[in-house]
Scaffold this motif. Structure first.
Motif, PDB file in Angstrom:
ATOM      1  N   HIS A   1     -20.468 -30.638  -2.722  1.00 32.78           N
ATOM      2  CA  HIS A   1     -19.795 -31.892  -3.030  1.00 32.78           C
ATOM      3  C   HIS A   1     -19.498 -32.743  -1.807  1.00 32.78           C
ATOM      4  CE1 HIS A   1     -18.181 -29.662  -6.837  1.00 32.78           C
ATOM      5  NE2 HIS A   1     -19.393 -30.147  -7.011  1.00 32.78           N
TER       6      HIS A   1
ATOM      7  N   VAL B   1     -28.705 -33.606  -2.866  1.00 33.43           N
ATOM      8  CA  VAL B   1     -27.546 -33.757  -3.753  1.00 33.43           C
ATOM      9  C   VAL B   1     -26.638 -34.839  -3.177  1.00 33.43           C
ATOM     10  CG1 VAL B   1     -25.642 -32.571  -4.905  1.00 33.43           C
ATOM     11  CG2 VAL B   1     -27.705 -31.285  -4.270  1.00 33.43           C
TER      12      VAL B   1
ATOM     13  N   ASN C   1     -23.426 -37.821  -3.179  1.00 29.82           N
ATOM     14  CA  ASN C   1     -22.060 -37.908  -3.682  1.00 29.82           C
ATOM     15  C   ASN C   1     -21.408 -39.207  -3.214  1.00 29.82           C
ATOM     16  OD1 ASN C   1     -20.576 -37.234  -0.997  1.00 29.82           O
ATOM     17  ND2 ASN C   1     -21.964 -35.481  -1.283  1.00 29.82           N
TER      18      ASN C   1
ATOM     19  N   TYR D   1     -20.748 -37.259  -8.437  1.00 29.58           N
ATOM     20  CA  TYR D   1     -21.281 -36.064  -7.789  1.00 29.58           C
ATOM     21  C   TYR D   1     -21.888 -35.178  -8.864  1.00 29.58           C
ATOM     22  CZ  TYR D   1     -16.935 -33.988  -9.510  1.00 29.58           C
ATOM     23  OH  TYR D   1     -15.911 -33.561 -10.315  1.00 29.58           O
ATOM     24  N   SER D   2     -22.317 -33.979  -8.506  1.00 24.57           N
ATOM     25  CA  SER D   2     -22.943 -33.083  -9.467  1.00 24.57           C
ATOM     26  C   SER D   2     -22.242 -31.728  -9.469  1.00 24.57           C
ATOM     27  CB  SER D   2     -24.429 -32.886  -9.141  1.00 24.57           C
ATOM     28  OG  SER D   2     -25.031 -31.992 -10.055  1.00 24.57           O
TER      29      SER D   2
ATOM     30  N   GLY E   1     -26.947 -28.181 -11.821  1.00 25.40           N
ATOM     31  CA  GLY E   1     -28.313 -28.632 -11.633  1.00 25.40           C
ATOM     32  C   GLY E   1     -29.135 -27.607 -10.885  1.00 25.40           C
TER      33      GLY E   1
ATOM     34  N   GLN F   1     -31.650 -32.504 -13.237  1.00 20.21           N
ATOM     35  CA  GLN F   1     -30.698 -33.254 -12.434  1.00 20.21           C
ATOM     36  C   GLN F   1     -29.509 -33.614 -13.306  1.00 20.21           C
ATOM     37  OE1 GLN F   1     -33.012 -36.591 -11.079  1.00 20.21           O
ATOM     38  NE2 GLN F   1     -33.891 -35.455  -9.362  1.00 20.21           N
ATOM     39  N   SER F   2     -28.306 -33.485 -12.747  1.00 22.09           N
ATOM     40  CA  SER F   2     -27.111 -33.879 -13.491  1.00 22.09           C
ATOM     41  C   SER F   2     -26.197 -34.687 -12.585  1.00 22.09           C
ATOM     42  CB  SER F   2     -26.370 -32.651 -14.023  1.00 22.09           C
ATOM     43  OG  SER F   2     -25.711 -31.965 -12.984  1.00 22.09           O
ATOM     44  N   MET F   3     -25.390 -35.533 -13.200  1.00 22.76           N
ATOM     45  CA  MET F   3     -24.434 -36.346 -12.459  1.00 22.76           C
ATOM     46  C   MET F   3     -23.109 -36.365 -13.197  1.00 22.76           C
ATOM     47  SD  MET F   3     -23.623 -38.116  -9.842  1.00 22.76           S
ATOM     48  CE  MET F   3     -25.203 -38.373  -9.040  1.00 22.76           C
ATOM     49  N   ASN F   4     -22.030 -36.159 -12.441  1.00 19.85           N
ATOM     50  CA  ASN F   4     -20.681 -36.209 -12.982  1.00 19.85           C
ATOM     51  C   ASN F   4     -20.027 -37.515 -12.523  1.00 19.85           C
ATOM     52  OD1 ASN F   4     -18.375 -34.046 -14.058  1.00 19.85           O
ATOM     53  ND2 ASN F   4     -17.561 -35.649 -12.768  1.00 19.85           N
TER      54      ASN F   4
ATOM     55  N   ILE G   1     -20.605 -36.397 -17.992  1.00 21.83           N
ATOM     56  CA  ILE G   1     -21.679 -35.611 -17.385  1.00 21.83           C
ATOM     57  C   ILE G   1     -23.003 -36.001 -18.035  1.00 21.83           C
ATOM     58  CG2 ILE G   1     -22.573 -33.299 -16.934  1.00 21.83           C
ATOM     59  CD1 ILE G   1     -19.693 -32.290 -17.170  1.00 21.83           C
TER      60      ILE G   1
ATOM     61  N   GLY H   1     -27.227 -35.515 -17.879  1.00 22.60           N
ATOM     62  CA  GLY H   1     -28.273 -34.639 -17.360  1.00 22.60           C
ATOM     63  C   GLY H   1     -29.655 -35.028 -17.852  1.00 22.60           C
TER      64      GLY H   1
END
Length: 447
Positions: free
Chosen positions: A31, A127, A129, A147-148, A151, A172-175, A197, A199
């Motif tokens: 992160h 990754v 952020n 951020y993620s 993944g 790929q995922s993103m929060n 979230i 993805g």
């Protein structure tokens, strides 16, 4: 998707989980660069820049100026699969969807194929952020974060002799989070927020087959395969592109004993993701198929203590509720059982404030795997050790550049995997191992 054969072809490559990540299961820890440099020890309470939003919203009350942090982590895995023996489909197969015969009947020889050792199956990943904290007044602060938390990705060569267990996975995922913090008094602060979230996943699997006899794959109310004869060579078993959105939440608190000693506690609720997309398996194309993926909740306790006027120690204990990751389901049926267990990671680190320009940090983490009895070459997960170091260079009183570096060491895992537990073939035995190098850079500014 009610035939066992079709379900298990899909399950061997289930969305969002079919590869190595650099934390237990498919969790992403990366992160921030500051956190990476101390193996994320004390991460829920240190609050040296806006990236603390990824762990504990309550820590926003420790900022008296607007703060922004933006960065990225480069993850270079070294994943190997060795001593592999593959047992493919070679014989007679009868697959149907009748109530009297719900499981495929396979007969014939099980000739072992000894595979070459391979490495480099997990590609390098980046990754990113972003964090922003805005103090409203002495009591309240708000923040946004991107951020993620989850993944992963692997890619085997197209000529890999056991393609049903290898193939390609890209996830790929993103929060995206919005948080609010409140200072109750000089010692105690609370915070919380909502998370979205998102993805994206792409999967591809083939299967080597030498099948003779009656081949009958029937899917109720949907197109299927009905033919007699032979199937030989390599055929496509799975081709998926899917996206999903879920809504989560987080709460946290910070207790400041004094200026040099404080504790943080946070909890993240993770949703079940409903992924939709195009699914093609064994020449039957399904539109807008749904896959339900339960994500784990995460709790963390952290401490920070100045032991001299220039040196601090800090630590974290994180619990990840991987027992929630029990089964993967579609809108029709359960397609795969995993039976993972809850896991922990333990981190300890130190920070030395060398002078007004330089801050040095280091840390160690022991990271447990959630994988229990059901192992896989596409999830080469094991207990891991993190050895980390990093530094901050204060460009000015308001601007800092952070660097972090980690060498991550995994363990050998003996794998005995079947496409379907009730069938002897296809199956594979192997030994997997995953190490990694992680490097991060970050720019932080207050104004």
């Amino acid at each position: 998707m009610n035939t066992t054969f079709s379900r298990t072809l899909l399950a061997t490559s289930t969305l969002f989980i079919s590869a190595t990540s650099m934390a237990g299961g498919f969790q992403v820890n990366e992160h921030s660069a500051t956190g990476l440099g101390r193996a994320f020890a004390g991460e829920a309470v240190i609050a040296d820049n806006a990236s603390v939003l990824s762990r504990n919203a309550a820590a926003m009350t420790m900022f008296d100026k607007d703060a922004i942090s933006v960065g990225m982590t480069v993850v270079k895995p070294d994943v190997s699969v060795k001593d592999s023996t593959y047992y493919g489909l070679n014989g007679n197969i009868d697959i149907s969807n009748s109530l009297l015969k719900p499981i495929p009947e396979i007969s014939g020889t099980q000739t072992p194929v000894y595979l070459e050792d391979i490495d480099g199956v997990a590609p390098t990943a980046v990754v990113p952020n972003f964090y922003y904290i805005h103090p409203i007044n002495e009591k309240f602060a708000v923040g946004v974060a991107a951020y993620s938390n989850f993944g992963t990705g692997t890619e085997f060569e197209s000529d890999y002799a056991a393609p049903i267990f290898g193939g390609k996975t890209s996830v790929q995922s993103m929060n995206l989070g919005l948080s609010l913090a409140y200072r109750a008094n000089e010692h105690l602060s609370f915070g919380g927020g909502l998370d979205v979230i998102y993805g994206v996943g792409d999967l591809y699997r083939d299967i080597n087959a030498d099948m003779h006899g009656n081949i009958d794959i029937t899917i109720p109310f949907k197109p299927g395969i009905h033919e007699s004869g032979d199937i030989t060579g390599q055929i496509n078993a799975l081709d998926v592109h899917a996206t999903g959105v879920g809504f989560g939440a987080n709460i946290g608190m910070v207790y400041e004993v004094n200026e040099g000693n404080r504790f943080g506690l946070s909890y993240k609720y993770s949703p079940e993701i409903e992924a939709k997309g195009d699914v093609k398996y064994l020449a039957a194309s399904q539109q807008s198929d749904k896959i339900y993926l339960p994500l784990p909740d995460i709790a963390e306790f952290s401490g920070f203590h100045m032991i001299t006027d220039k040196t601090a120690i800090h630590y974290s204990i994180q619990w990840i509720g991987w027992s929630a990751f029990d089964t993967i389901e579609t809108e029709y049926d359960t397609i795969k059982e995993y039976h993972w267990k809850d896991s922990y990671h333990y981190a300890i680190g130190a920070t030395h404030y060398l002078n007004n320009k330089w801050i040095l940090r280091t840390g160690y983490m022991y990271d447990q795997t959630p994988v229990d009895e059901l192992t896989s070459i596409s999830i080469p997960d094991s207990d891991r050790q993190w050895f980390s170091a990093g530094f901050t260079y204060n460009w000015s009183s308001n601007t800092a550049i952070d660097f972090g570096f980690t060498y991550l060491i995994g363990e050998d895992v003996e794998v005995n995997e079947r496409m379907e537990e009730s069938l002897s073939i296809p199956s594979i035995t192997a030994t997997t191992h995953a190490d990694a190098i992680l490097a991060a850079i970050q720019l932080s500014h207050s104004f």
